[in-house]
Write an enzyme that holds these catalytic residues in place. Structure first.
Site, PDB file in Angstrom:
ATOM      1  N   GLY A  12      56.390  45.588  63.848  1.00  0.00           N
ATOM      2  CA  GLY A  12      55.392  44.946  64.691  1.00  0.00           C
ATOM      3  C   GLY A  12      54.058  45.666  64.722  1.00  0.00           C
ATOM      4  CB  SER A  13      52.501  48.298  62.610  1.00  0.00           C
ATOM      5  OG  SER A  13      52.498  47.708  61.330  1.00  0.00           O
ATOM      6  CE  LYS A  92      65.651  36.142  57.331  1.00  0.00           C
ATOM      7  NZ  LYS A  92      66.662  36.246  56.249  1.00  0.00           N
ATOM      8  CG  HIS A 110      50.595  39.026  50.097  1.00  0.00           C
ATOM      9  ND1 HIS A 110      51.972  38.934  50.039  1.00  0.00           N
ATOM     10  CD2 HIS A 110      50.196  39.505  48.893  1.00  0.00           C
ATOM     11  CE1 HIS A 110      52.387  39.335  48.847  1.00  0.00           C
ATOM     12  NE2 HIS A 110      51.330  39.694  48.133  1.00  0.00           N
ATOM     13  CG  ASP A 151      52.477  35.418  49.451  1.00  0.00           C
ATOM     14  OD1 ASP A 151      53.319  36.020  48.757  1.00  0.00           O
ATOM     15  OD2 ASP A 151      52.467  35.436  50.696  1.00  0.00           O
ATOM     16  CD  GLU A 180      49.448  44.806  55.699  1.00  0.00           C
ATOM     17  OE1 GLU A 180      50.039  44.061  56.499  1.00  0.00           O
ATOM     18  OE2 GLU A 180      50.013  45.477  54.831  1.00  0.00           O
TER      19      GLU A 180
HETATM   20  C1  GRF Z   1      54.317  45.371  55.836  1.00  0.00           C
HETATM   21  O1  GRF Z   1      55.124  45.290  54.688  1.00  0.00           O
HETATM   22  C2  GRF Z   1      53.049  44.641  55.614  1.00  0.00           C
HETATM   23  O2  GRF Z   1      52.518  44.859  54.334  1.00  0.00           O
HETATM   24  C3  GRF Z   1      53.495  43.196  55.786  1.00  0.00           C
HETATM   25  O3  GRF Z   1      54.480  43.252  56.808  1.00  0.00           O
HETATM   26  C4  GRF Z   1      54.917  44.596  56.954  1.00  0.00           C
HETATM   27  C5  GRF Z   1      54.379  45.135  58.251  1.00  0.00           C
HETATM   28  O4  GRF Z   1      55.248  44.792  59.189  1.00  0.00           O
HETATM   29  N1  GRF Z   1      52.410  42.366  56.151  1.00  0.00           N
HETATM   30  P1  GRF Z   1      54.921  45.116  60.730  1.00  0.00           P
HETATM   31  O5  GRF Z   1      53.667  44.387  61.074  1.00  0.00           O
HETATM   32  O6  GRF Z   1      54.748  46.605  60.849  1.00  0.00           O
HETATM   33  O7  GRF Z   1      56.140  44.591  61.419  1.00  0.00           O
END
Ligand code: GRF
Length: 202
Positions: A12-13, A92, A110, A151, A180
């Site tokens: 969830g970052s 998913k 992505h 994508d 990201e």
């Molecule tokens: C990472 O692989 C990122 O590249 C992709 O999702 C994952 C990050 O997951 N977009 P989260 O947001 O830390 O749960």
């Protein structure tokens, strides 16, 4: 008003960076209406619950078929007045009925410069392995609209990231993930400002 549902499967970052931007007013008129994960132990649900946000576990495994799973997703989105869907580390496939219902109102992030190194099976560390194997000197992250193909939808925003000599897939993944976390809030701010402008034009 952007009533956002965030779908995630993992830590969830990306969601955390979006939530922080919303809380700081960085995405005008946006609120997190719902968080959904296919993984009941996912960090993303914990982050949502710590901020007293509606957070639910919804997985295809709980349903006899994809159609009833799609109905359950749709019911949850409608019950929370969701008008925009954000996929943030969601691993998913989104049922086609939901993609169709939210065409132009669903985005994904992505960890590469689409259209390169995207498509079915290209997720997580596999993306960075492919980038390094291809000898790329530049990678990055892409926020794009979601359509029926993986994508594939129109790009909202992209940001480049250097591939350093000696990079491993893991070191590149970490550098891209940092990007990201800046890119997603910026892309959602762009969408929020555009939708506000459109509304004032009407
Ligand atoms: C990472 O692989 C990122 O590249 C992709 O999702 C994952 C990050 O997951 N977009 P989260 O947001 O830390 O749960």
């Amino acid at each position: 008003m952007l009533n956002i549902a965030v779908f995630g499967s993992g830590a969830g970052s990306n969601f955390q960076s979006i939530l922080t931007a919303v809380q700081q007013g960085g995405i005008p008129g946006a609120r997190i209406a719902l968080v959904v994960s296919n993984n009941s132990g996912a960090g993303i649900l914990g982050i949502a619950r710590a901020s007293a946000l509606p957070a639910i576990h919804l997985s295809q495994k709980q349903f006899p078929d994809e159609g009833s799973f799609a109905l359950a997703i749709r019911a949850a989105l409608d019950a929370h007045g969701v008008n925009f869907v954000v996929l943030a580390g969601y691993m998913k496939r989104v049922p086609p009925e939901i993609v169709a219902a939210y065409r132009g109102r669903m985005v994904n992030i992505h960890p590469a410069l689409l259209p390169r190194h995207g498509g079915e099976g290209m997720y997580g560390i596999r993306v960075h392995e492919a980038v390094i194997r291809a000898g790329e000197t530049v990678s990055g992250a892409t926020v794009h609209y979601v359509d029926e193909e993986y994508d594939h939808g129109a790009v909202v925003l992209q940001r480049t990231v250097p591939v350093m000599p000696g990079d491993t897939p893991a070191s590149l993944a970490a550098r891209v993930l940092e990007t990201e976390h800046a890119l997603y809030p910026e892309a959602l701010r762009k969408i929020a400002l555009e939708s506000a402008a459109r509304l004032t034009q009407t």
